[in-house]
Design a protein around this motif. Structure first.
Motif, PDB file in Angstrom:
ATOM      1  N   UNK A  55      22.220  21.306   2.263  1.00 17.13           N
ATOM      2  CA  UNK A  55      22.414  20.512   3.526  1.00 17.13           C
ATOM      3  C   UNK A  55      20.948  20.605   4.055  1.00 17.13           C
ATOM      4  N   UNK A  56      20.097  20.184   3.495  1.00 18.31           N
ATOM      5  CA  UNK A  56      18.610  20.265   4.025  1.00 18.31           C
ATOM      6  C   UNK A  56      18.308  18.907   4.698  1.00 18.31           C
ATOM      7  N   UNK A  57      19.036  17.792   4.268  1.00 14.75           N
ATOM      8  CA  UNK A  57      18.376  16.547   4.792  1.00 14.75           C
ATOM      9  C   UNK A  57      17.032  16.033   4.534  1.00 14.75           C
ATOM     10  N   UNK A  58      16.407  16.874   3.359  1.00 14.58           N
ATOM     11  CA  UNK A  58      15.165  16.443   3.176  1.00 14.58           C
ATOM     12  C   UNK A  58      14.130  17.304   3.454  1.00 14.58           C
ATOM     13  N   UNK A  59      12.769  17.211   3.137  1.00 10.57           N
ATOM     14  CA  UNK A  59      11.593  18.001   3.673  1.00 10.57           C
ATOM     15  C   UNK A  59      10.751  17.034   4.057  1.00 10.57           C
ATOM     16  N   UNK A  60       9.996  17.953   4.849  1.00 16.15           N
ATOM     17  CA  UNK A  60       8.881  17.271   5.818  1.00 16.15           C
ATOM     18  C   UNK A  60       7.585  18.299   6.255  1.00 16.15           C
ATOM     19  N   UNK A  61       6.698  17.649   6.662  1.00 16.68           N
ATOM     20  CA  UNK A  61       5.574  18.597   6.939  1.00 16.68           C
ATOM     21  C   UNK A  61       5.749  18.845   8.326  1.00 16.68           C
ATOM     22  N   UNK A  62       5.818  20.087   8.619  1.00 21.38           N
ATOM     23  CA  UNK A  62       5.967  20.472  10.332  1.00 21.38           C
ATOM     24  C   UNK A  62       4.496  20.206  11.039  1.00 21.38           C
ATOM     25  N   UNK A  63       4.580  19.721  12.193  1.00 28.13           N
ATOM     26  CA  UNK A  63       3.396  19.798  13.180  1.00 28.13           C
ATOM     27  C   UNK A  63       2.804  20.939  13.629  1.00 28.13           C
ATOM     28  N   UNK A  64       1.654  20.791  13.739  1.00 27.95           N
ATOM     29  CA  UNK A  64       1.030  22.062  14.438  1.00 27.95           C
ATOM     30  C   UNK A  64       1.717  22.340  15.680  1.00 27.95           C
ATOM     31  N   UNK A  65       2.108  21.497  16.560  1.00 30.41           N
ATOM     32  CA  UNK A  65       2.738  21.897  17.768  1.00 30.41           C
ATOM     33  C   UNK A  65       4.297  22.572  17.529  1.00 30.41           C
ATOM     34  N   UNK A  66       4.631  22.063  16.552  1.00 28.24           N
ATOM     35  CA  UNK A  66       6.035  22.797  15.979  1.00 28.24           C
ATOM     36  C   UNK A  66       5.933  24.183  15.795  1.00 28.24           C
ATOM     37  N   UNK A  67       4.820  24.400  14.896  1.00 29.63           N
ATOM     38  CA  UNK A  67       4.514  25.713  14.365  1.00 29.63           C
ATOM     39  C   UNK A  67       4.121  26.705  15.616  1.00 29.63           C
ATOM     40  N   UNK A  68       3.457  26.166  16.602  1.00 32.21           N
ATOM     41  CA  UNK A  68       2.912  26.945  17.628  1.00 32.21           C
ATOM     42  C   UNK A  68       4.146  27.256  18.733  1.00 32.21           C
ATOM     43  N   UNK A  69       5.322  26.457  18.773  1.00 32.95           N
ATOM     44  CA  UNK A  69       6.361  26.584  19.559  1.00 32.95           C
ATOM     45  C   UNK A  69       6.929  27.677  19.354  1.00 32.95           C
ATOM     46  N   UNK A  70       7.008  28.194  17.766  1.00 34.72           N
ATOM     47  CA  UNK A  70       7.586  29.223  17.448  1.00 34.72           C
ATOM     48  C   UNK A  70       7.137  30.599  17.832  1.00 34.72           C
TER      49      UNK A  70
END
Length: 276
Positions: free
Chosen positions: A248-263
């Protein structure tokens, strides 16, 4: 001239050792223990096989008995590549040099589950009750506690936390009557047995964050771009599509730099635990 038998044995043993030494070291893929070990190993076999074919070397799957042990092994760089939650991923990126390859297209959110026929209709109804969740430093647990806070509830004061090792343990604890509620991941529900699904219901949900993260400890022999291409090709294979559907992953994608830093908001709990 007769060569002593022991000398022949030693010579043969030396040849075997040389042959073994020339074999490539197995590539180790570590998967965070969010499912029972047997189920986890079976589920990730298609990815293991794809990596083995692409890398032309043996690939072994590894996990750990719990999240903390898994994270400790990541910090010691014991795995060549890892699959883990995004908060953990950001932490080991900073502390151990693992680099993101992809995240699942399906995001992660925590859900608070109760027994289907339990009388609770809102989080406030769990006042004074027991709630199963992961170690407080784990992102899923942090999301769960954040959701309780939004209803004005604090651990110990308003509800009692019972620590469990995996998200599936939280579901089992609810069904076995050990707790009144459990914090788990929404992505776990489709993977539960049908009878378990029918005996549970969702009482509340957290906000969403990026999904499971695939990461690599880059080396001169395997760069980030090479590993990412291998992973993305897997998604296009029949085995890869079946794996992604089953998990149930719905595919794979590249995370954005903004998403990474939001963590980064989750880092203080990790640093407090590991004194970093």
């Amino acid at each position: 001239m007769r060569i002593p038998r022991m000398l022949l044995i030693l010579s043969f043993a030396s040849l075997v050792q040389v042959a073994k030494a020339s074999e490539p070291r197995p590539f180790e893929l570590g998967v965070v223990p969010y499912l029972p070990t047997t189920k986890l190993v079976m589920a990730y076999q298609p990815l293991r096989g794809h990596l083995e074919n692409e890398l032309k070397r043996p690939v072994v799957l590894s996990t750990a008995p719990d999240f903390v042990t898994f994270l400790e092994r990541c910090l010691r760089k014991e795995y060549d590549a890892i699959v883990l939650g995004p908060g953990l991923g950001r932490f080991v990126q900073i502390e151990a040099g693992y680099q993101p390859l992809a995240v699942t297209s399906r995001n992660i959110k925590a859900i608070i589950i109760v027994e289907r026929h339990a009388p609770y209709t809102r989080l406030k109804d769990l006042s004074g009750k027991r709630v199963a969740m992961l170690d407080p430093m784990i992102v899923l647990s942090q999301l769960g506690r954040e959701t309780f806070r939004q209803s004005g509830m604090q651990p110990d004061r308003d509800y009692r936390i019972r620590i469990v090792k995996t998200p599936s343990n939280a579901a089992h604890a609810v069904l076995q009557g050990e707790v009144e509620a459990g914090v788990t991941t929404a992505n776990l529900v489709p993977q539960l047995a049908e009878d378990m699904k029918h005996r549970l219901r969702v009482l509340a949900e957290s906000r969403e964050i990026p999904g499971l993260m695939f990461m690599l400890q880059p080396t001169p022999a395997l760069r980030i771009d090479q590993a990412r291409d291998i992973l993305m090709r897997f998604e296009k294979t029949e085995a890869g599509r079946q794996f992604i559907d089953a998990m149930v992953m719905d595919g794979l994608r590249m995370p954005s730099e903004r998403e990474i830093k939001s963590l980064d908001v989750f880092l203080p709990e990790f640093r407090k635990h590991f004194k970093r």
